[in-house]
Write an enzyme that holds these catalytic residues in place. Structure first.
Site, short mmCIF file in Angstrom:
data_model
loop_
_atom_site.label_atom_id
_atom_site.label_comp_id
_atom_site.label_asym_id
_atom_site.label_seq_id
_atom_site.Cartn_x
_atom_site.Cartn_y
_atom_site.Cartn_z
N ASP A 1 -17.51 4.59 3.83
CA ASP A 1 -16.48 5.01 2.89
C ASP A 1 -17.23 5.72 1.76
O ASP A 1 -17.78 5.08 0.87
CB ASP A 1 -15.70 3.80 2.37
CG ASP A 1 -14.59 4.20 1.39
OD1 ASP A 1 -14.66 5.33 0.85
OD2 ASP A 1 -13.68 3.39 1.16
N PHE B 1 -11.34 -2.64 0.30
CA PHE B 1 -10.59 -1.73 -0.56
C PHE B 1 -9.15 -1.73 -0.05
O PHE B 1 -8.91 -1.80 1.17
CB PHE B 1 -11.17 -0.31 -0.59
CG PHE B 1 -10.40 0.56 -1.53
CD1 PHE B 1 -10.56 0.42 -2.90
CD2 PHE B 1 -9.46 1.46 -1.07
CE1 PHE B 1 -9.80 1.17 -3.79
CE2 PHE B 1 -8.69 2.21 -1.96
CZ PHE B 1 -8.87 2.07 -3.32
N THR B 2 -8.18 -1.64 -0.96
CA THR B 2 -6.77 -1.83 -0.63
C THR B 2 -6.32 -1.04 0.60
O THR B 2 -5.90 -1.62 1.60
CB THR B 2 -5.88 -1.45 -1.83
OG1 THR B 2 -6.28 -0.16 -2.29
CG2 THR B 2 -6.04 -2.45 -2.98
N ARG C 1 -6.58 -5.76 -13.79
CA ARG C 1 -7.07 -6.17 -12.47
C ARG C 1 -7.33 -7.66 -12.54
O ARG C 1 -8.44 -8.09 -12.79
CB ARG C 1 -8.33 -5.40 -12.08
CG ARG C 1 -8.07 -4.02 -11.51
CD ARG C 1 -7.64 -4.09 -10.05
NE ARG C 1 -6.27 -3.62 -9.84
CZ ARG C 1 -5.91 -2.67 -8.99
NH1 ARG C 1 -6.81 -2.04 -8.29
NH2 ARG C 1 -4.66 -2.37 -8.82
N TYR D 1 -2.01 29.64 9.04
CA TYR D 1 -1.71 28.32 9.61
C TYR D 1 -2.92 27.76 10.33
O TYR D 1 -3.24 26.57 10.22
CB TYR D 1 -0.51 28.39 10.56
CG TYR D 1 -0.07 27.01 10.99
CD1 TYR D 1 0.88 26.32 10.25
CD2 TYR D 1 -0.63 26.40 12.11
CE1 TYR D 1 1.26 25.04 10.61
CE2 TYR D 1 -0.26 25.10 12.47
CZ TYR D 1 0.69 24.43 11.72
OH TYR D 1 1.06 23.16 12.07
N PHE E 1 1.97 -5.51 -9.44
CA PHE E 1 1.35 -4.95 -10.65
C PHE E 1 1.89 -3.57 -11.02
O PHE E 1 1.90 -3.19 -12.18
CB PHE E 1 -0.18 -4.89 -10.51
CG PHE E 1 -0.68 -4.08 -9.35
CD1 PHE E 1 -0.78 -4.63 -8.08
CD2 PHE E 1 -1.05 -2.76 -9.52
CE1 PHE E 1 -1.24 -3.88 -7.02
CE2 PHE E 1 -1.51 -2.00 -8.46
CZ PHE E 1 -1.59 -2.57 -7.20
N LYS F 1 -12.11 11.64 -5.74
CA LYS F 1 -13.06 10.96 -6.63
C LYS F 1 -14.28 11.86 -6.81
O LYS F 1 -14.20 12.86 -7.49
CB LYS F 1 -13.46 9.58 -6.07
CG LYS F 1 -12.36 8.78 -5.36
CD LYS F 1 -11.20 8.39 -6.21
CE LYS F 1 -10.10 7.56 -5.54
NZ LYS F 1 -10.28 6.81 -4.35
C1 LIG Z 1 -9.41 5.93 -3.46
C2 LIG Z 1 -10.14 5.23 -2.41
C3 LIG Z 1 -9.73 5.28 -1.06
C4 LIG Z 1 -8.41 5.91 -0.62
O1 LIG Z 1 -8.37 7.26 -0.88
P1 LIG Z 1 -7.03 8.04 -1.30
O2 LIG Z 1 -7.52 9.45 -1.49
O3 LIG Z 1 -6.51 7.42 -2.56
O4 LIG Z 1 -6.07 7.93 -0.17
C5 LIG Z 1 -10.52 4.65 -0.12
N1 LIG Z 1 -11.64 4.00 -0.46
C6 LIG Z 1 -12.06 3.93 -1.74
C7 LIG Z 1 -13.31 3.19 -2.07
C8 LIG Z 1 -11.33 4.54 -2.76
O5 LIG Z 1 -11.74 4.43 -4.03
#
Ligand SMILES: *Cc1c(COP(=O)(O)O)cnc(C)c1O
Length: 460
Positions: free
Chosen positions: A218, A127-128, A385, A75, A451, A261
């Site tokens: 980011d 970014f979303t 998109r 843990y 979408f 990613k």
């Molecule tokens: C995917 C992504 C995120 C968010 O990450 P998650 O692992 O999906 O929560 C943030 N910024 C960028 C540029 C991304 O491509």
């Protein structure tokens, strides 16, 4: 002496394979109809080549898989956490690290700590999830990316750059104390995987230093960005991707990472920061939202796979083949006359659906239609998109975004060059019969993020 361009090849050989199912044309027709002509609603089992996203879809190496077997599922104080901490520090250089279940977990904690109600967070395109967490914490996002990032025809190699004039205006207007940090993405996702230059980053560092403003990175696709700097920026031709990644990080104060990613894992992320006080607060907060600060919502084995994946992600051989594959597909599309966003970005190809299907008005969803037609042709899954993704304004009117795109995102180390040929040839075959394609109408529209679940019907 004439130099001949030499081919690259994947820097790995294949030990285990996952069989693909190839459906018949009749099966695809039924599956697409059942899915309301929305590729998000297709079952994965009905897909032949899946280009919906590059998030969490990478193939892990044998080293990563053996790392999974060495998970220390204690843990607290798991050995794998210390491995992750050590590798991340060596590769990226930030001082303190907190694991999170994925990127948005880190964004949530960071936004809550740094943003006060009424704050402004400038960034190189939104970014979303990043923007949503900034807003939920009471802040307002302001776009400071250069104008050419919004133009698919502009071939400037660093369309992820910040327009420093836009930033200075914001600082003048609101005052530096209203700006807790600048949010800088490397290899800007929403601009089509476009990189920021080292020169721009250095200038941004100088400007923010003057005003005492932090830069939060980011770093989801930092290795891909570093590769473009190596290939296109003067003075970096002879530097390794690993060195360039570390230099990029050195101009920023901390980072959020979606390891799904670049870092080659199926799940995971982290928050990493140089300031002790911010770290201290994040370490308190992670317990509330993710888990103890030595696991942050992840199993020990996930952290081990991430540690190994980070090391592999900054190898020159890996990244040359990764981005090389994307460029190979893009150049093939261009050679067929297919209109794509230029320059070709790091993680995918974006088709300009307004140019591909000029006879279909935006109200009849050209990008949605094209994504459906490509699936019908070959079973390749892409995503819209464009106007569907853009949604509606608060007054109920549709947004009419300038960009109406179909995204082909390439998972890392999953498909071969032969798959790229199949994808390009399928797109060409749709291109050849484009005049016969009619648009669609929406027959079901969900209230939020339409979408994902909207349904369509072909116009007769
Ligand atoms: C995917 C992504 C995120 C968010 O990450 P998650 O692992 O999906 O929560 C943030 N910024 C960028 C540029 C991304 O491509």
């Amino acid at each position: 002496m004439k130099t001949i361009k030499r081919s690259w090849a994947e820097p790995y050989k294949i030990k285990m394979v996952e069989l693909l199912k190839m459906n018949s044309s009749a099966q695809r027709k039924k599956a697409m109809k059942d899915a309301g002509y929305n590729t998000f609603l297709l079952k994965s089992d009905d897909v032949y080549i899946d280009l919906l996203t590059d998030s969490g879809t990478s193939a892990m190496s044998d080293h990563q898989w053996s790392g999974m077997m060495m998970g220390d599922e204690a843990y607290a104080g798991s050995r794998n956490f210390y491995n992750l901490e050590r590798v991340a520090k060596e590769v990226y250089g930030y001082k303190y690290l907190i694991p999170t279940h994925q990127g948005r977990g880190a964004e949530n904690i960071l936004s809550k700590i740094l943003i006060k109600k009424g704050d402004i967070i400038p960034g190189n395109m939104y970014f979303t999830t990043t923007r949503l967490h900034q807003e939920l914490a009471g802040g307002k996002f302001e776009d400071i990316i250069i104008d050419s990032a919004h133009d698919p025809e502009n071939e400037f190699p660093f369309k992820g750059n910040v327009d420093l004039n836009k930033l200075e205006k914001l600082i003048k207007k609101h005052g530096a104390d209203k700006i807790p940090y600048i949010s800088i993405a490397t290899s800007v996702n929403m601009a089509g995987g476009q990189p920021i230059s080292m020169k721009n980053l250095k200038e941004l560092r100088a400007l923010t230093k003057k005003h005492n403003i932090l830069i939060i990175h980011d770093m989801t696709r930092v290795a891909e960005n570093a590769f473009f700097i190596q290939q296109k920026e003067k003075g970096y031709e002879m530097r390794s991707v690993k060195e360039i990644v570390k230099e990029i990080c050195s101009y920023t104060d901390g980072a959020t990472m979606s390891a799904k990613k670049d870092a080659l894992v199926n799940i995971g992320g982290f928050l990493t920061i140089n300031d002790w006080n911010i770290y201290e607060e994040a370490r308190n907060m992670v317990v509330v939202y993710e888990g103890l600060h030595t696991y942050g919502g992840l199993a020990g084995r996930d952290m081990e796979a991430m540690a190994i994946g980070i090391g592999e992600s900054v190898s020159d051989d890996h990244i040359r083949a990764r981005v090389g594959q994307v460029i190979y597909l893009g150049e093939k599309m261009l050679s067929y006359g297919i209109p794509i966003v230029k320059p070709i970005g790091g993680h995918g190809i974006f088709i300009d659906a307004k140019k591909f299907l000029p006879h279909i008005s935006q109200d009849n969803f050209p990008a949605q239609t094209l994504a459906a037609e490509i699936y019908l042709d070959s079973g390749v899954r892409t995503m819209e998109r464009g106007i569907v993704s853009a949604g509606r304004k608060t007054n109920g009117e549709n947004y009419y975004p300038k960009l109406e795109l179909v995204r082909f995102t390439i998972p890392r180390r999953v498909y071969t060059q032969a798959h790229m040929d199949v994808i390009a040839e399928s797109t060409r075959s749709v291109f050849e019969r484009k005049n016969k394609i009619k648009g669609m109408q929406m027959i079901y529209e969900p209230k939020y993020l339409r979408f994902f679940q909207a349904r369509f019907e072909k116009i007769k």
